[in-house]
Structures are given as C-alpha cells and as structure tokens.
Write a protein that holds these residues in place. Structure first.
Motif, short mmCIF file in Angstrom:
data_model
loop_
_atom_site.label_atom_id
_atom_site.label_comp_id
_atom_site.label_asym_id
_atom_site.label_seq_id
_atom_site.Cartn_x
_atom_site.Cartn_y
_atom_site.Cartn_z
N ILE A 41 0.84 -1.20 0.00
CA ILE A 41 0.00 0.00 0.00
C ILE A 41 0.87 1.25 0.00
O ILE A 41 0.64 2.20 -0.77
CB ILE A 41 -0.94 -0.01 1.22
CG1 ILE A 41 -1.95 -1.16 1.10
CG2 ILE A 41 -1.68 1.33 1.34
CD1 ILE A 41 -2.79 -1.36 2.34
N ILE A 42 1.89 1.26 0.86
CA ILE A 42 2.79 2.42 0.93
C ILE A 42 3.54 2.59 -0.39
O ILE A 42 3.73 3.71 -0.88
CB ILE A 42 3.77 2.25 2.10
CG1 ILE A 42 3.01 2.33 3.43
CG2 ILE A 42 4.87 3.30 2.05
CD1 ILE A 42 3.87 2.03 4.64
N ALA A 43 3.98 1.48 -0.98
CA ALA A 43 4.72 1.55 -2.24
C ALA A 43 3.88 2.13 -3.35
O ALA A 43 4.36 2.98 -4.13
CB ALA A 43 5.22 0.14 -2.62
N VAL A 44 2.63 1.70 -3.46
CA VAL A 44 1.76 2.22 -4.52
C VAL A 44 1.46 3.70 -4.31
O VAL A 44 1.54 4.50 -5.25
CB VAL A 44 0.46 1.40 -4.59
CG1 VAL A 44 -0.54 2.05 -5.54
CG2 VAL A 44 0.75 -0.03 -5.04
N VAL A 45 1.13 4.06 -3.07
CA VAL A 45 0.79 5.47 -2.79
C VAL A 45 1.99 6.38 -3.05
O VAL A 45 1.89 7.38 -3.78
CB VAL A 45 0.28 5.62 -1.34
CG1 VAL A 45 0.11 7.10 -0.99
CG2 VAL A 45 -1.04 4.88 -1.15
N LEU A 46 3.14 6.03 -2.46
CA LEU A 46 4.33 6.87 -2.64
C LEU A 46 4.85 6.81 -4.07
O LEU A 46 5.34 7.81 -4.60
CB LEU A 46 5.43 6.45 -1.67
CG LEU A 46 5.17 6.72 -0.19
CD1 LEU A 46 6.36 6.27 0.65
CD2 LEU A 46 4.88 8.19 0.06
N PRO A 60 6.98 15.78 -1.26
CA PRO A 60 6.92 15.03 0.01
C PRO A 60 7.12 13.53 -0.18
O PRO A 60 7.65 12.86 0.70
CB PRO A 60 5.51 15.35 0.53
CG PRO A 60 4.73 15.81 -0.64
CD PRO A 60 5.71 16.48 -1.54
N ALA A 61 6.68 13.00 -1.33
CA ALA A 61 6.89 11.58 -1.59
C ALA A 61 8.38 11.26 -1.66
O ALA A 61 8.83 10.25 -1.11
CB ALA A 61 6.19 11.17 -2.89
N ARG A 62 9.15 12.11 -2.33
CA ARG A 62 10.59 11.88 -2.43
C ARG A 62 11.25 11.93 -1.06
O ARG A 62 12.14 11.14 -0.75
CB ARG A 62 11.24 12.93 -3.35
CG ARG A 62 10.87 12.88 -4.79
CD ARG A 62 11.08 11.53 -5.41
NE ARG A 62 12.34 10.90 -5.03
CZ ARG A 62 12.63 9.64 -5.34
NH1 ARG A 62 11.76 8.89 -6.00
NH2 ARG A 62 13.78 9.12 -4.97
N VAL A 63 10.80 12.87 -0.22
CA VAL A 63 11.38 12.99 1.12
C VAL A 63 11.10 11.73 1.93
O VAL A 63 11.99 11.17 2.58
CB VAL A 63 10.80 14.23 1.84
CG1 VAL A 63 11.25 14.25 3.31
CG2 VAL A 63 11.25 15.51 1.14
N LEU A 64 9.86 11.24 1.90
CA LEU A 64 9.50 10.05 2.66
C LEU A 64 10.23 8.81 2.13
O LEU A 64 10.70 7.97 2.92
CB LEU A 64 7.99 9.83 2.61
CG LEU A 64 7.14 10.86 3.34
CD1 LEU A 64 5.66 10.62 3.08
CD2 LEU A 64 7.42 10.82 4.85
N ILE A 65 10.31 8.69 0.81
CA ILE A 65 10.99 7.53 0.23
C ILE A 65 12.46 7.51 0.64
O ILE A 65 12.98 6.47 1.08
CB ILE A 65 10.86 7.56 -1.31
CG1 ILE A 65 9.41 7.25 -1.71
CG2 ILE A 65 11.80 6.54 -1.95
CD1 ILE A 65 9.15 7.43 -3.20
N VAL A 123 7.63 0.89 -8.11
CA VAL A 123 6.38 1.35 -8.71
C VAL A 123 6.64 2.54 -9.63
O VAL A 123 6.17 2.58 -10.78
CB VAL A 123 5.36 1.73 -7.62
CG1 VAL A 123 4.13 2.38 -8.23
CG2 VAL A 123 4.96 0.49 -6.82
N ARG A 124 7.41 3.50 -9.14
CA ARG A 124 7.69 4.69 -9.96
C ARG A 124 8.45 4.32 -11.23
O ARG A 124 8.15 4.80 -12.33
CB ARG A 124 8.49 5.70 -9.15
CG ARG A 124 8.75 7.03 -9.86
CD ARG A 124 9.87 7.80 -9.20
NE ARG A 124 11.12 7.05 -9.25
CZ ARG A 124 11.91 6.99 -10.31
NH1 ARG A 124 11.57 7.61 -11.44
NH2 ARG A 124 13.03 6.31 -10.26
N ALA A 125 9.46 3.45 -11.09
CA ALA A 125 10.24 3.05 -12.26
C ALA A 125 9.39 2.28 -13.26
O ALA A 125 9.57 2.43 -14.48
CB ALA A 125 11.43 2.18 -11.81
#
Length: 254
Positions: A41-46, A60-65, A123-125
C-alpha cells in the motif's frame, strides 16, 4: 560422520519443541503477510505520488521515500518502540495511545515503512517504463491523471513491477527475523534460538531454519509468479495460468 551422530536425538528434541516452533512460524507468517500488505500500500501510494507531475505531491513523496529507504530497519524499529511512546506519554490526549505499546503492530509498521519505501521506487520506475506512446494516447484522449492511471498506465506497469515486488517481499520475509529482538514477540527465529540450546546451531538454524525459510520464500515466489503471469495474460503478452499449469503443451500460434 561424527557430526551427525547426535542428530537423531536432535530430531526428537525438535518434535518436543514443535509447538513452540509452529507458534513462532505463525508469527513470522503474520509479520510477512501484514508487513507485505502494508508495504505494498505504501509503495503504490508513494510511487504514484513520486511519479505525479504535481510538485506538491512529488516533493513530500521523495522525502519520505529517501528517509525510510535510508534508515536502518533496526534503528526504525527502536524509534517506534522506544522513542514514539515518549510523545504519547507526555501528551495523553493524542490519539492511538494504546497502539504504540502493541509491539507486534510496531514490527509490522517498521517492515511496511522500510520495504514500502523500496517498493515505491519499483512502482515509480515501472510507471516510467510504460511505452511513451501509451502516455501520449491518454493525453490525446484528454484523460485525467487518475483516469489514465487506473485504465491504461497502471495495468501495464503492474506487470512490470511484479518481479521487483517479489524480490522485496522475499527480503521482507528474511527481514522479519529482526522481530526476535522485539519484546513480547516470539517469531520463528526466536524459537530457533531457543532450540539451539538443547541441540546446536547447525541443526536449529542451518537445517531447520534454512529449510523453513526457503520453503516460505518459494511459496511467495510461486504466488507472485502466478500474479505476473495473470497480469501479462490480461495484456495479451503471455499464456494464462490455466495454460501454464496444463499438462498438455499448447501449440505455438503462427
């Protein structure tokens, strides 16, 4: 052969300890399943946020990742177990006060946050690996970002990200062994550490532990490969699961 002389007795000890081993195994399975679901869930959202064209979502997604991917799992676990409760002790009115003392839940959260950050990059890649023509087609059709993700982009990225998510879930399974340091949580590794005392480390860890963790990792891998085959088949890029499992080979289509 002298090395194995005591192993018949060790097997008897293992049978006597079977209840403890099964309880620890069940705890490890729960950590792997719940931690894996939370990480997904966290992977898909971020991952979706990190791939968004909107800077307020992407930043903020980059900071959290980067934070949760860069922090050690052990350090994160100690922060959740010993630092986080201090805020709730000083502020009794904060919500979820009792949850910070649930050590099993904290273990699940630590695994989910740490491996979810790694999964977010997968996910992003995968989203960026979708053919540029697909993105251009959604733009030409004036689809909203949410609509094109749900209908066009994410189904194709899903098939691409599954191999990476499989590796991460297997790593999460092995990372769940860190739970033996969590108070009031006795996982399979903790049970193996107890079994080592009446036997030896070779029997408990190098034999029983190796076999059980290998079987669990194999189950995860096979399950995820089935999901990957299903995802590719829905995109018209491979056989269905029924065709793969069929004893009769399917003739090649010319």
């Amino acid at each position: 052969m002298e090395f194995f002389e005591d192993w018949p007795d060790y097997f008897q000890v293992g049978l006597n300890w079977s209840e403890r081993l099964l309880e620890g195994l069940w705890t490890t399975v729960q950590l792997t399943i719940y931690g894996g679901l939370l990480a997904f869930i966290i992977a898909v959202v971020l991952g979706l946020m990190a791939g968004s064209p909107s800077l307020p979502l992407r930043a903020p997604a980059r900071v959290l990742i980067e934070f949760f991917r860069g922090i050690s799992l052990v350090v994160l676990l100690f922060l959740l177990m010993y630092v986080l409760p201090q805020f709730w002790m000083r502020s009794p009115d904060l919500p979820f006060r009792d949850l910070v003392y649930n050590t099993f839940l904290l273990g699940v959260v630590a695994l989910g946050l740490n491996y979810g950050a790694y999964g977010a990059e997968a996910v992003r890649a995968s989203l960026t690996s979708v053919a540029a023509g697909q993105w251009e087609a959604t733009t030409a059709l004036s689809m909203s970002w949410a609509h094109k993700m749900r209908r066009i982009i994410f189904p194709q990225a899903w098939a691409l990200m599954l191999p990476s998510l499989t590796n991460l879930w297997v790593h999460l399974l092995k990372g769940s062994a860190i739970a033996y340091i969590i108070p009031h949580v006795s996982d399979f590794t903790a049970a193996l550490n107890q079994l080592r005392r009446p036997t030896d480390i070779w029997f408990s860890h190098a034999f029983i532990g190796l076999v059980v963790y290998f079987v669990l990792a194999l189950i995860i891998t096979l399950f995820m490969q089935m999901l990957e085959a299903r995802a590719k088949h829905r995109l018209g890029r491979g056989p269905s699961i029924r065709e793969i499992l069929s004893p009769a080979p399917k003739a090649a289509v010319r």
